[in-house]
Design a protein around this motif. Structure first.
Motif, PDB file in Angstrom:
ATOM      1  N   TYR A  63       0.837  -1.194   0.000  1.00  0.00           N
ATOM      2  CA  TYR A  63       0.000   0.000   0.000  1.00  0.00           C
ATOM      3  C   TYR A  63       0.875   1.247   0.000  1.00  0.00           C
ATOM      4  O   TYR A  63       1.893   1.309   0.699  1.00  0.00           O
ATOM      5  CB  TYR A  63      -0.897   0.013   1.240  1.00  0.00           C
ATOM      6  CG  TYR A  63      -1.771   1.238   1.352  1.00  0.00           C
ATOM      7  CD1 TYR A  63      -2.944   1.347   0.621  1.00  0.00           C
ATOM      8  CD2 TYR A  63      -1.407   2.286   2.189  1.00  0.00           C
ATOM      9  CE1 TYR A  63      -3.747   2.473   0.721  1.00  0.00           C
ATOM     10  CE2 TYR A  63      -2.211   3.413   2.284  1.00  0.00           C
ATOM     11  CZ  TYR A  63      -3.369   3.500   1.544  1.00  0.00           C
ATOM     12  OH  TYR A  63      -4.160   4.615   1.650  1.00  0.00           O
ATOM     13  N   ASP A  84       0.300   5.721  -0.188  1.00  0.00           N
ATOM     14  CA  ASP A  84      -0.550   6.914  -0.288  1.00  0.00           C
ATOM     15  C   ASP A  84       0.378   8.119  -0.150  1.00  0.00           C
ATOM     16  O   ASP A  84       0.973   8.334   0.902  1.00  0.00           O
ATOM     17  CB  ASP A  84      -1.599   6.905   0.817  1.00  0.00           C
ATOM     18  CG  ASP A  84      -2.592   8.054   0.698  1.00  0.00           C
ATOM     19  OD1 ASP A  84      -2.355   9.001  -0.087  1.00  0.00           O
ATOM     20  OD2 ASP A  84      -3.611   8.013   1.410  1.00  0.00           O
ATOM     21  N   VAL A 117      -2.680   7.027  -4.748  1.00  0.00           N
ATOM     22  CA  VAL A 117      -2.977   5.923  -3.834  1.00  0.00           C
ATOM     23  C   VAL A 117      -2.926   4.618  -4.621  1.00  0.00           C
ATOM     24  O   VAL A 117      -3.486   4.521  -5.713  1.00  0.00           O
ATOM     25  CB  VAL A 117      -4.390   6.073  -3.197  1.00  0.00           C
ATOM     26  CG1 VAL A 117      -4.680   4.916  -2.258  1.00  0.00           C
ATOM     27  CG2 VAL A 117      -4.523   7.399  -2.486  1.00  0.00           C
ATOM     28  N   LYS A 118      -2.241   3.628  -4.051  1.00  0.00           N
ATOM     29  CA  LYS A 118      -2.171   2.314  -4.701  1.00  0.00           C
ATOM     30  C   LYS A 118      -2.204   1.226  -3.643  1.00  0.00           C
ATOM     31  O   LYS A 118      -1.475   1.273  -2.663  1.00  0.00           O
ATOM     32  CB  LYS A 118      -0.897   2.180  -5.524  1.00  0.00           C
ATOM     33  CG  LYS A 118      -0.802   0.809  -6.191  1.00  0.00           C
ATOM     34  CD  LYS A 118       0.297   0.772  -7.215  1.00  0.00           C
ATOM     35  CE  LYS A 118       0.420  -0.587  -7.847  1.00  0.00           C
ATOM     36  NZ  LYS A 118      -0.594  -0.908  -8.821  1.00  0.00           N
ATOM     37  N   GLN A 119      -3.103   0.284  -3.866  1.00  0.00           N
ATOM     38  CA  GLN A 119      -3.128  -0.953  -3.086  1.00  0.00           C
ATOM     39  C   GLN A 119      -2.871  -2.078  -4.077  1.00  0.00           C
ATOM     40  O   GLN A 119      -3.639  -2.255  -5.026  1.00  0.00           O
ATOM     41  CB  GLN A 119      -4.472  -1.145  -2.390  1.00  0.00           C
ATOM     42  CG  GLN A 119      -4.580  -2.484  -1.720  1.00  0.00           C
ATOM     43  CD  GLN A 119      -4.937  -2.379  -0.265  1.00  0.00           C
ATOM     44  OE1 GLN A 119      -5.360  -1.337   0.195  1.00  0.00           O
ATOM     45  NE2 GLN A 119      -4.744  -3.460   0.454  1.00  0.00           N
ATOM     46  N   ARG A 120      -1.804  -2.790  -3.869  1.00  0.00           N
ATOM     47  CA  ARG A 120      -1.374  -3.826  -4.812  1.00  0.00           C
ATOM     48  C   ARG A 120      -2.496  -4.823  -5.108  1.00  0.00           C
ATOM     49  O   ARG A 120      -3.189  -5.283  -4.207  1.00  0.00           O
ATOM     50  CB  ARG A 120      -0.155  -4.566  -4.258  1.00  0.00           C
ATOM     51  CG  ARG A 120       0.427  -5.567  -5.230  1.00  0.00           C
ATOM     52  CD  ARG A 120       1.626  -6.273  -4.689  1.00  0.00           C
ATOM     53  NE  ARG A 120       1.555  -6.310  -3.229  1.00  0.00           N
ATOM     54  CZ  ARG A 120       2.560  -6.619  -2.445  1.00  0.00           C
ATOM     55  NH1 ARG A 120       3.699  -6.949  -2.937  1.00  0.00           N
ATOM     56  NH2 ARG A 120       2.420  -6.630  -1.134  1.00  0.00           N
ATOM     57  N   TYR A 166      -6.349  -1.633  -6.125  1.00  0.00           N
ATOM     58  CA  TYR A 166      -6.799  -0.256  -6.330  1.00  0.00           C
ATOM     59  C   TYR A 166      -5.632   0.633  -6.739  1.00  0.00           C
ATOM     60  O   TYR A 166      -4.519   0.491  -6.216  1.00  0.00           O
ATOM     61  CB  TYR A 166      -7.410   0.252  -5.023  1.00  0.00           C
ATOM     62  CG  TYR A 166      -7.959   1.653  -5.046  1.00  0.00           C
ATOM     63  CD1 TYR A 166      -9.187   1.929  -5.617  1.00  0.00           C
ATOM     64  CD2 TYR A 166      -7.254   2.700  -4.466  1.00  0.00           C
ATOM     65  CE1 TYR A 166      -9.713   3.213  -5.613  1.00  0.00           C
ATOM     66  CE2 TYR A 166      -7.767   3.987  -4.463  1.00  0.00           C
ATOM     67  CZ  TYR A 166      -8.993   4.240  -5.042  1.00  0.00           C
ATOM     68  OH  TYR A 166      -9.509   5.504  -5.044  1.00  0.00           O
ATOM     69  N   ASN A 167      -5.901   1.562  -7.656  1.00  0.00           N
ATOM     70  CA  ASN A 167      -4.904   2.533  -8.085  1.00  0.00           C
ATOM     71  C   ASN A 167      -5.636   3.843  -8.393  1.00  0.00           C
ATOM     72  O   ASN A 167      -6.637   3.837  -9.111  1.00  0.00           O
ATOM     73  CB  ASN A 167      -4.186   2.012  -9.337  1.00  0.00           C
ATOM     74  CG  ASN A 167      -3.072   2.919  -9.784  1.00  0.00           C
ATOM     75  OD1 ASN A 167      -2.637   3.793  -9.057  1.00  0.00           O
ATOM     76  ND2 ASN A 167      -2.627   2.716 -11.007  1.00  0.00           N
ATOM     77  N   TYR A 192     -10.086  -0.159 -10.244  1.00  0.00           N
ATOM     78  CA  TYR A 192     -10.229  -1.303  -9.337  1.00  0.00           C
ATOM     79  C   TYR A 192      -9.814  -2.545 -10.110  1.00  0.00           C
ATOM     80  O   TYR A 192     -10.272  -2.778 -11.219  1.00  0.00           O
ATOM     81  CB  TYR A 192     -11.683  -1.465  -8.871  1.00  0.00           C
ATOM     82  CG  TYR A 192     -12.165  -0.345  -7.989  1.00  0.00           C
ATOM     83  CD1 TYR A 192     -11.887  -0.357  -6.632  1.00  0.00           C
ATOM     84  CD2 TYR A 192     -12.898   0.713  -8.511  1.00  0.00           C
ATOM     85  CE1 TYR A 192     -12.332   0.665  -5.803  1.00  0.00           C
ATOM     86  CE2 TYR A 192     -13.341   1.738  -7.697  1.00  0.00           C
ATOM     87  CZ  TYR A 192     -13.053   1.707  -6.345  1.00  0.00           C
ATOM     88  OH  TYR A 192     -13.495   2.719  -5.539  1.00  0.00           O
TER      89      TYR A 192
END
Length: 181
Positions: free
Chosen positions: A57, A59, A85-88, A91-92, A125
Motif C-alpha cells: 500500500y 498513499d 494511492v495504490k493498493q497492490r 486499487y490505483n 479497481y
C-alpha cells in the motif's frame, strides 16, 4: 526692466512647474512600491504533505497553498493538491485539483474555515474477474473549526456535499492539520 521681470517670472514658474511634477511622480512611484511590498507582507504560504506506506500500500499527497491576510480576523487563498494511492492487486488512483479557502478567526485560538475543493479522479479497481476504471470530478465543500497555535491549526471539517457513492472520501467528517508560514 519690465522685460527682464517677465522673463525671470517665466523661468521661475517653469522651474517650479518642472520640479513640482517631478517630485509628484516620485511620490506616486514610492506609493506604488510601498503598496507592492505591503501585499507580500500579508501573504502566507503553507499546505500539507502526506505519506502512508504499508504492505503493498502507498498513499502520497502534496498540497501547497497560499493565503492573503486581509486583517487579523479574515484570510482567503488558493490551494493545489495531488494525491496518489495504490493498493497492490486491488486499487490505483491519481487525484489532482485545486481549492479556494476562506478563514475567519473571531479570536486568536479559534479558526473557522470554509473550503471549496475540486479534484479530478482517475481510479482503477483490479480483481481476478474484471478491471473497472472511473474518471470523474469530485466537488467537496468543507466547513470546519480548529484550535490555532501560532502557525499551526488542528481541527475537524465536515464535507456538506458528501455522498456515499462516487466520492473519494469515506466519511463526511475529517480531521485536519493546517500550517502556514
Amino acid at each position: 526692466m519690465k522685460k527682464n521681470s517677465v522673463m525671470n517670472l517665466t523661468l521661475l514658474l517653469a522651474f517650479v512647474f518642472l520640479f513640482g511634477i517631478k517630485s509628484e511622480i516620485f511620490a506616486q512611484e514610492n506609493t506604488q512600491m510601498k503598496t507592492k511590498s505591503d501585499f507580500w507582507n500579508h501573504v502566507q504560504f503553507g499546505g500539507g504533505l502526506g505519506l502512508g506506506i504499508g504492505n503493498g500500500y502507498a498513499d502520497i499527497m502534496v498540497a501547497p497553498s497560499a493565503i492573503y491576510n486581509f486583517n487579523d480576523y479574515v484570510s482567503a487563498g488558493l490551494g493545489l493538491q495531488y494525491n496518489y494511492v495504490k493498493q497492490r492487486d486491488f486499487y490505483n488512483a491519481n487525484m489532482y485539483g485545486g481549492s479556494l479557502i476562506a478563514l475567519f478567526q473571531p479570536f486568536y485560538e479559534l479558526q473557522i474555515s470554509a473550503e471549496l475543493e475540486q479534484l479530478r479522479i482517475s481510479r482503477t479497481y483490479e480483481n481476478s474477474i474484471e478491471n473497472t476504471s472511473q474518471n470523474f470530478w469530485n466537488t467537496a465543500l468543507f466547513v470546519g473549526a480548529g484550535f490555532r497555535n501560532e502557525n499551526v491549526t488542528f481541527g475537524v471539517r465536515y464535507n456538506v456535499l458528501h455522498r456515499d457513492r462516487d466520492n473519494i472520501y469515506a466519511e463526511a467528517f475529517m480531521p485536519f492539520v493546517r500550517v502556514f508560514f
